[in-house]
Scaffold this motif. Structure first.
Motif, PDB file in Angstrom:
ATOM      1  N   ILE A  11       0.957   4.440  -2.613  1.00  0.00           N
ATOM      2  CA  ILE A  11       0.880   5.866  -2.227  1.00  0.00           C
ATOM      3  C   ILE A  11       2.019   6.631  -2.905  1.00  0.00           C
ATOM      4  O   ILE A  11       1.809   7.708  -3.477  1.00  0.00           O
ATOM      5  CB  ILE A  11       0.929   6.007  -0.691  1.00  0.00           C
ATOM      6  CG1 ILE A  11      -0.423   5.574  -0.095  1.00  0.00           C
ATOM      7  CG2 ILE A  11       1.273   7.443  -0.277  1.00  0.00           C
ATOM      8  CD1 ILE A  11      -0.466   5.539   1.423  1.00  0.00           C
TER       9      ILE A  11
ATOM     10  N   VAL B 294       2.485  -3.565   6.925  1.00  0.00           N
ATOM     11  CA  VAL B 294       2.824  -3.059   5.587  1.00  0.00           C
ATOM     12  C   VAL B 294       4.321  -3.271   5.360  1.00  0.00           C
ATOM     13  O   VAL B 294       5.150  -2.728   6.109  1.00  0.00           O
ATOM     14  CB  VAL B 294       2.456  -1.572   5.445  1.00  0.00           C
ATOM     15  CG1 VAL B 294       2.812  -1.072   4.042  1.00  0.00           C
ATOM     16  CG2 VAL B 294       0.974  -1.349   5.722  1.00  0.00           C
TER      17      VAL B 294
ATOM     18  N   HIS C  22       6.396   5.151  12.810  1.00  0.00           N
ATOM     19  CA  HIS C  22       5.212   5.799  13.363  1.00  0.00           C
ATOM     20  C   HIS C  22       5.679   6.922  14.282  1.00  0.00           C
ATOM     21  O   HIS C  22       6.541   6.704  15.138  1.00  0.00           O
ATOM     22  CB  HIS C  22       4.389   4.835  14.221  1.00  0.00           C
ATOM     23  CG  HIS C  22       3.833   3.646  13.500  1.00  0.00           C
ATOM     24  ND1 HIS C  22       2.505   3.526  13.153  1.00  0.00           N
ATOM     25  CD2 HIS C  22       4.417   2.494  13.077  1.00  0.00           C
ATOM     26  CE1 HIS C  22       2.295   2.365  12.560  1.00  0.00           C
ATOM     27  NE2 HIS C  22       3.449   1.711  12.503  1.00  0.00           N
TER      28      HIS C  22
ATOM     29  N   ILE D  45       0.816  -1.223   0.000  1.00  0.00           N
ATOM     30  CA  ILE D  45       0.000   0.000   0.000  1.00  0.00           C
ATOM     31  C   ILE D  45       0.850   1.273   0.000  1.00  0.00           C
ATOM     32  O   ILE D  45       0.475   2.277  -0.622  1.00  0.00           O
ATOM     33  CB  ILE D  45      -0.993  -0.037   1.190  1.00  0.00           C
ATOM     34  CG1 ILE D  45      -2.119   0.960   1.029  1.00  0.00           C
ATOM     35  CG2 ILE D  45      -0.321   0.141   2.494  1.00  0.00           C
ATOM     36  CD1 ILE D  45      -3.356   0.391   0.460  1.00  0.00           C
TER      37      ILE D  45
ATOM     38  N   ILE E  92      -2.986   5.810  -4.843  1.00  0.00           N
ATOM     39  CA  ILE E  92      -4.002   6.038  -3.816  1.00  0.00           C
ATOM     40  C   ILE E  92      -3.593   7.275  -3.023  1.00  0.00           C
ATOM     41  O   ILE E  92      -2.395   7.567  -2.904  1.00  0.00           O
ATOM     42  CB  ILE E  92      -4.234   4.816  -2.894  1.00  0.00           C
ATOM     43  CG1 ILE E  92      -2.935   4.378  -2.248  1.00  0.00           C
ATOM     44  CG2 ILE E  92      -4.860   3.661  -3.638  1.00  0.00           C
ATOM     45  CD1 ILE E  92      -3.161   3.324  -1.199  1.00  0.00           C
TER      46      ILE E  92
ATOM     47  N   ASN F  15       7.904  -1.097  13.356  1.00  0.00           N
ATOM     48  CA  ASN F  15       7.706  -2.545  13.388  1.00  0.00           C
ATOM     49  C   ASN F  15       8.479  -3.186  12.235  1.00  0.00           C
ATOM     50  O   ASN F  15       8.450  -2.684  11.110  1.00  0.00           O
ATOM     51  CB  ASN F  15       6.220  -2.870  13.259  1.00  0.00           C
ATOM     52  CG  ASN F  15       5.424  -2.418  14.466  1.00  0.00           C
ATOM     53  OD1 ASN F  15       5.889  -2.569  15.595  1.00  0.00           O
ATOM     54  ND2 ASN F  15       4.256  -1.851  14.246  1.00  0.00           N
TER      55      ASN F  15
HETATM   56  P1  AMP Z   1       2.452  -1.539  10.874  1.00  0.00           P
HETATM   57  O1  AMP Z   1       1.554  -2.435  11.649  1.00  0.00           O
HETATM   58  O2  AMP Z   1       3.606  -1.004  11.667  1.00  0.00           O
HETATM   59  O3  AMP Z   1       2.884  -2.159   9.563  1.00  0.00           O
HETATM   60  O4  AMP Z   1       1.605  -0.242  10.539  1.00  0.00           O
HETATM   61  C1  AMP Z   1       0.957  -0.013   9.326  1.00  0.00           C
HETATM   62  C2  AMP Z   1       0.145   1.251   9.485  1.00  0.00           C
HETATM   63  O5  AMP Z   1      -0.256   1.693   8.213  1.00  0.00           O
HETATM   64  C3  AMP Z   1      -1.130   1.094  10.327  1.00  0.00           C
HETATM   65  O6  AMP Z   1      -1.077   1.983  11.448  1.00  0.00           O
HETATM   66  C4  AMP Z   1      -2.243   1.455   9.352  1.00  0.00           C
HETATM   67  O7  AMP Z   1      -3.305   2.148   9.963  1.00  0.00           O
HETATM   68  C5  AMP Z   1      -1.506   2.303   8.332  1.00  0.00           C
HETATM   69  N1  AMP Z   1      -2.105   2.359   7.008  1.00  0.00           N
HETATM   70  C6  AMP Z   1      -2.522   1.325   6.245  1.00  0.00           C
HETATM   71  N2  AMP Z   1      -2.998   1.763   5.068  1.00  0.00           N
HETATM   72  C7  AMP Z   1      -2.849   3.105   5.076  1.00  0.00           C
HETATM   73  C8  AMP Z   1      -3.149   4.149   4.152  1.00  0.00           C
HETATM   74  N3  AMP Z   1      -3.708   3.893   2.956  1.00  0.00           N
HETATM   75  N4  AMP Z   1      -2.883   5.433   4.497  1.00  0.00           N
HETATM   76  C9  AMP Z   1      -2.333   5.708   5.700  1.00  0.00           C
HETATM   77  N5  AMP Z   1      -2.022   4.775   6.612  1.00  0.00           N
HETATM   78  C10 AMP Z   1      -2.277   3.498   6.321  1.00  0.00           C
END
Ligand code: AMP
Length: 127
Positions: A14, A106, A112, A10, A19, A97
């Motif tokens: 972006i 992701v 974060h 994803i 997206i 992570n």
């Molecule tokens: P992680 O678990 O550390 O891989 O965190 C992935 C983060 O990506 C999560 O906090 C999701 O809410 C965030 N996330 C997933 N898709 C999107 C998106 N399209 N735009 C912004 N944040 C996203």
């Protein structure tokens, strides 16, 4: 250790503009945008533009310029959002992570930035 990067993740989409994202900061090698499911009043993700799966991949394979840019991009977001404790802000938590035990969802390196309220202890211990 070979790293396999999925170009359909994803955050890659972006970066390609396929997206939308709510951009906070863009630099030569990095992009910061709001997390879609914020877990704190401030929840921003910072990613390198290059195809790196996680922190260890980035540290091993990215150029010095990318690493400097990414490190400073994280700090710039914190500064621009008024979070720096050394400059009167209330502070922030950085979290990256990496891999299955970390619950990385992701597979593109992201840091974060969490802030805006007292965040409590770092981890919830299992019962
Ligand atoms: P992680 O678990 O550390 O891989 O965190 C992935 C983060 O990506 C999560 O906090 C999701 O809410 C965030 N996330 C997933 N898709 C999107 C998106 N399209 N735009 C912004 N944040 C996203």
């Amino acid at each position: 250790m070979p790293y396999s990067y999925d170009p359909e993740n994803i955050f890659a989409r972006i970066l390609r503009g396929e997206i939308p994202a709510k951009t906070v900061l863009e630099t030569g090698h990095s992009l910061a945008f709001h997390d879609i499911r914020a877990q704190a009043p401030t929840h921003v993700l910072v990613i390198p533009k290059g195809p790196y799966v996680n922190w260890d991949h980035f540290a091993a394979a990215a150029s010095d310029a990318e690493i400097v840019d990414f490190t400073r991009a994280v700090a710039r977001v914190c500064a621009e959002l008024g979070l720096e404790p050394g400059a009167g802000g209330q502070g922030y938590r950085l979290l990256a992570n990496s891999g299955p035990h970390s619950h990385q969802e992701v597979p593109h390196l992201h840091v974060h930035i969490l802030a805006g309220r007292p965040l409590g202890p770092m981890l919830v211990r299992p019962e």
